[in-house]
Design a protein around this motif. Structure first.
Motif, PDB file in Angstrom:
ATOM      1  N   LEU A   1       1.122  -1.486   0.606  1.00  0.00           N
ATOM      2  CA  LEU A   1      -0.164   0.354  -0.119  1.00  0.00           C
ATOM      3  C   LEU A   1       0.660   0.907   0.283  1.00  0.00           C
ATOM      4  CD1 LEU A   1      -2.405  -0.720   2.484  1.00  0.00           C
ATOM      5  CD2 LEU A   1      -2.979  -0.784  -0.016  1.00  0.00           C
ATOM      6  N   ALA A   2       0.081   2.083  -0.242  1.00  0.00           N
ATOM      7  CA  ALA A   2       0.832   3.371  -0.621  1.00  0.00           C
ATOM      8  C   ALA A   2       0.509   4.593   0.892  1.00  0.00           C
ATOM      9  CB  ALA A   2       0.964   4.367  -2.123  1.00  0.00           C
ATOM     10  N   SER A   3       1.120   5.828   0.889  1.00  0.00           N
ATOM     11  CA  SER A   3       0.439   6.339   1.715  1.00  0.00           C
ATOM     12  C   SER A   3       1.609   7.922   1.377  1.00  0.00           C
ATOM     13  CB  SER A   3       0.920   5.763   3.457  1.00  0.00           C
ATOM     14  OG  SER A   3       0.619   6.316   4.793  1.00  0.00           O
ATOM     15  N   TYR A   4       0.546   8.543   2.632  1.00  0.00           N
ATOM     16  CA  TYR A   4       1.098  10.211   2.152  1.00  0.00           C
ATOM     17  C   TYR A   4       1.410  10.900   4.203  1.00  0.00           C
ATOM     18  CZ  TYR A   4      -3.450  11.459   1.830  1.00  0.00           C
ATOM     19  OH  TYR A   4      -4.448  12.379   1.834  1.00  0.00           O
ATOM     20  N   TRP A   5       2.214  11.581   3.941  1.00  0.00           N
ATOM     21  CA  TRP A   5       1.905  12.298   5.310  1.00  0.00           C
ATOM     22  C   TRP A   5       2.540  14.155   5.186  1.00  0.00           C
ATOM     23  CZ3 TRP A   5       0.808  14.160   9.649  1.00  0.00           C
ATOM     24  CH2 TRP A   5       0.924  15.834  10.512  1.00  0.00           C
TER      25      TRP A   5
ATOM     26  N   TYR B   1     -10.496  19.947   2.024  1.00  0.00           N
ATOM     27  CA  TYR B   1      -9.460  19.432   1.497  1.00  0.00           C
ATOM     28  C   TYR B   1      -8.373  17.972   1.745  1.00  0.00           C
ATOM     29  CZ  TYR B   1      -4.023  21.017   1.712  1.00  0.00           C
ATOM     30  OH  TYR B   1      -2.751  21.096   0.675  1.00  0.00           O
ATOM     31  N   LEU B   2      -9.103  18.206   3.280  1.00  0.00           N
ATOM     32  CA  LEU B   2      -8.596  16.551   3.208  1.00  0.00           C
ATOM     33  C   LEU B   2      -9.649  15.238   2.175  1.00  0.00           C
ATOM     34  CD1 LEU B   2      -8.141  17.966   6.425  1.00  0.00           C
ATOM     35  CD2 LEU B   2      -8.002  15.879   7.482  1.00  0.00           C
ATOM     36  N   ALA B   3     -10.336  15.412   2.100  1.00  0.00           N
ATOM     37  CA  ALA B   3     -11.048  13.595   1.147  1.00  0.00           C
ATOM     38  C   ALA B   3     -10.552  14.388   0.053  1.00  0.00           C
ATOM     39  CB  ALA B   3     -12.729  14.468   1.828  1.00  0.00           C
ATOM     40  N   ALA B   4     -10.931  15.829  -0.212  1.00  0.00           N
ATOM     41  CA  ALA B   4     -10.226  16.152  -1.106  1.00  0.00           C
ATOM     42  C   ALA B   4      -8.353  15.734  -1.864  1.00  0.00           C
ATOM     43  CB  ALA B   4     -10.572  16.924  -2.133  1.00  0.00           C
ATOM     44  N   MET B   5      -7.677  15.487  -1.085  1.00  0.00           N
ATOM     45  CA  MET B   5      -6.118  15.130  -1.467  1.00  0.00           C
ATOM     46  C   MET B   5      -6.266  13.791  -1.093  1.00  0.00           C
ATOM     47  SD  MET B   5      -3.509  16.543  -2.235  1.00  0.00           S
ATOM     48  CE  MET B   5      -3.499  18.279  -1.247  1.00  0.00           C
ATOM     49  N   PHE B   6      -6.763  13.315   0.351  1.00  0.00           N
ATOM     50  CA  PHE B   6      -7.059  11.646  -0.157  1.00  0.00           C
ATOM     51  C   PHE B   6      -7.553  11.008  -1.365  1.00  0.00           C
ATOM     52  CE2 PHE B   6      -8.250   6.682   0.952  1.00  0.00           C
ATOM     53  CZ  PHE B   6      -7.216   7.503   2.478  1.00  0.00           C
TER      54      PHE B   6
ATOM     55  N   ARG C   1      -7.105  12.262  -4.548  1.00  0.00           N
ATOM     56  CA  ARG C   1      -6.498  12.289  -5.533  1.00  0.00           C
ATOM     57  C   ARG C   1      -5.073  11.523  -5.129  1.00  0.00           C
ATOM     58  NH1 ARG C   1      -5.170  17.340  -8.355  1.00  0.00           N
ATOM     59  NH2 ARG C   1      -7.419  17.345  -8.461  1.00  0.00           N
ATOM     60  N   MET C   2      -4.274  12.069  -3.939  1.00  0.00           N
ATOM     61  CA  MET C   2      -2.950  11.236  -3.885  1.00  0.00           C
ATOM     62  C   MET C   2      -3.361   9.970  -4.583  1.00  0.00           C
ATOM     63  SD  MET C   2      -0.652  12.950  -2.969  1.00  0.00           S
ATOM     64  CE  MET C   2       0.291  12.720  -2.345  1.00  0.00           C
ATOM     65  N   ALA C   3      -4.708   9.154  -3.542  1.00  0.00           N
ATOM     66  CA  ALA C   3      -4.424   7.626  -4.226  1.00  0.00           C
ATOM     67  C   ALA C   3      -4.691   7.446  -6.448  1.00  0.00           C
ATOM     68  CB  ALA C   3      -5.425   7.111  -3.826  1.00  0.00           C
ATOM     69  N   GLU C   4      -4.982   8.436  -6.606  1.00  0.00           N
ATOM     70  CA  GLU C   4      -5.281   8.112  -7.520  1.00  0.00           C
ATOM     71  C   GLU C   4      -3.543   8.232  -8.188  1.00  0.00           C
ATOM     72  OE1 GLU C   4      -7.017  11.563  -9.279  1.00  0.00           O
ATOM     73  OE2 GLU C   4      -9.554  10.651  -8.873  1.00  0.00           O
ATOM     74  N   ILE C   5      -2.525   9.815  -7.957  1.00  0.00           N
ATOM     75  CA  ILE C   5      -1.269   9.158  -8.471  1.00  0.00           C
ATOM     76  C   ILE C   5      -0.603   7.592  -7.387  1.00  0.00           C
ATOM     77  CG2 ILE C   5       1.107  10.858  -7.560  1.00  0.00           C
ATOM     78  CD1 ILE C   5      -1.187  13.291  -7.558  1.00  0.00           C
ATOM     79  N   LEU C   6      -0.812   7.623  -6.081  1.00  0.00           N
ATOM     80  CA  LEU C   6       0.033   6.899  -5.803  1.00  0.00           C
ATOM     81  C   LEU C   6      -0.872   5.103  -5.953  1.00  0.00           C
ATOM     82  CD1 LEU C   6       0.823   8.825  -2.311  1.00  0.00           C
ATOM     83  CD2 LEU C   6       2.334   8.190  -4.833  1.00  0.00           C
ATOM     84  N   GLY C   7      -2.067   5.474  -5.359  1.00  0.00           N
ATOM     85  CA  GLY C   7      -1.802   4.200  -6.082  1.00  0.00           C
ATOM     86  C   GLY C   7      -2.981   3.734  -4.657  1.00  0.00           C
ATOM     87  N   PRO C   8      -3.222   2.138  -4.495  1.00  0.00           N
ATOM     88  CA  PRO C   8      -4.149   2.117  -2.990  1.00  0.00           C
ATOM     89  C   PRO C   8      -3.282   2.982  -1.502  1.00  0.00           C
ATOM     90  CG  PRO C   8      -3.825   0.423  -4.334  1.00  0.00           C
ATOM     91  CD  PRO C   8      -3.423   1.381  -5.001  1.00  0.00           C
ATOM     92  N   LEU C   9      -4.203   3.969  -1.302  1.00  0.00           N
ATOM     93  CA  LEU C   9      -3.835   3.616  -0.153  1.00  0.00           C
ATOM     94  C   LEU C   9      -4.366   3.002   1.863  1.00  0.00           C
ATOM     95  CD1 LEU C   9      -4.602   8.359  -0.294  1.00  0.00           C
ATOM     96  CD2 LEU C   9      -2.521   7.033  -0.604  1.00  0.00           C
ATOM     97  N   HIS C  10      -3.034   3.181   2.165  1.00  0.00           N
ATOM     98  CA  HIS C  10      -3.357   2.435   3.807  1.00  0.00           C
ATOM     99  C   HIS C  10      -4.277   3.576   4.462  1.00  0.00           C
ATOM    100  CE1 HIS C  10      -3.105   1.078   8.086  1.00  0.00           C
ATOM    101  NE2 HIS C  10      -1.816   0.009   7.637  1.00  0.00           N
ATOM    102  N   PRO C  11      -5.226   2.898   5.233  1.00  0.00           N
ATOM    103  CA  PRO C  11      -6.181   4.287   6.076  1.00  0.00           C
ATOM    104  C   PRO C  11      -5.426   5.033   7.099  1.00  0.00           C
ATOM    105  CG  PRO C  11      -6.384   1.113   6.247  1.00  0.00           C
ATOM    106  CD  PRO C  11      -5.298   1.818   4.906  1.00  0.00           C
TER     107      PRO C  11
END
Length: 140
Positions: free
Chosen positions: A64-68, A86-91, A93-103
């Motif tokens: 899984l991917a993630s970001y801070w 902002y939090l919802a939109a960023m989550f 958009r970043m999933a589109e860029i990075l792939g499936p995100l860890h919760p």
């Protein structure tokens, strides 16, 4: 005017990945938080998935991917609804860029007092006062 630091991990690799992240962050910050992209600074840092742990396992193990994301804005310049959007939109958009995100993926909006935060040698409070008085920044 915000300073934004993005740390991320992803198995996706591309020569433009950091630029894509910076572009998405700048776009959403302007659109949702109404921050001027001309004075927005973004630092993007990659972290090896084997060095990023969530739930006791590395993200490499979990595939899984993630970001801070840590963004500093002047206190009182954004509403609770704007920050939530902002939090919802960023989550998304970043999933589109990075792939499936860890919760357990995080974004923190730091609201900093205007007299303790600024750029170019001037606090945001001074810039605000100069604007209200319609005087030069130097006079403020």
């Amino acid at each position: 005017m915000p300073l934004i630091t993005v740390s991320y991990t992803s198995s996706r690799q591309s020569p433009s990945l950091k630029a894509d992240i910076a572009s998405a962050v700048s776009e959403l910050t302007a659109k949702i938080l109404h921050k001027d992209p001309e004075v927005t600074a973004i630092i993007v840092k990659s972290v090896d998935a084997g060095d990023w742990f969530a739930g006791g396992k590395s993200l490499a193990e979990q595939k899984l991917a993630s970001y801070w994301i840590d963004i500093h804005v002047t206190e009182g310049t954004n509403t609770k609804d704007e920050k939530a959007a902002y939090l919802a939109a960023m989550f998304k958009r970043m999933a589109e860029i990075l792939g499936p995100l860890h919760p357990e993926t995080y974004l923190h909006v730091d609201e900093v007092k205007g007299d303790a935060y600024g750029f170019g040698g001037l606090s945001q409070e001074r810039r605000y006062i100069a604007g209200k008085l319609e005087v030069s920044l130097k006079a403020a």
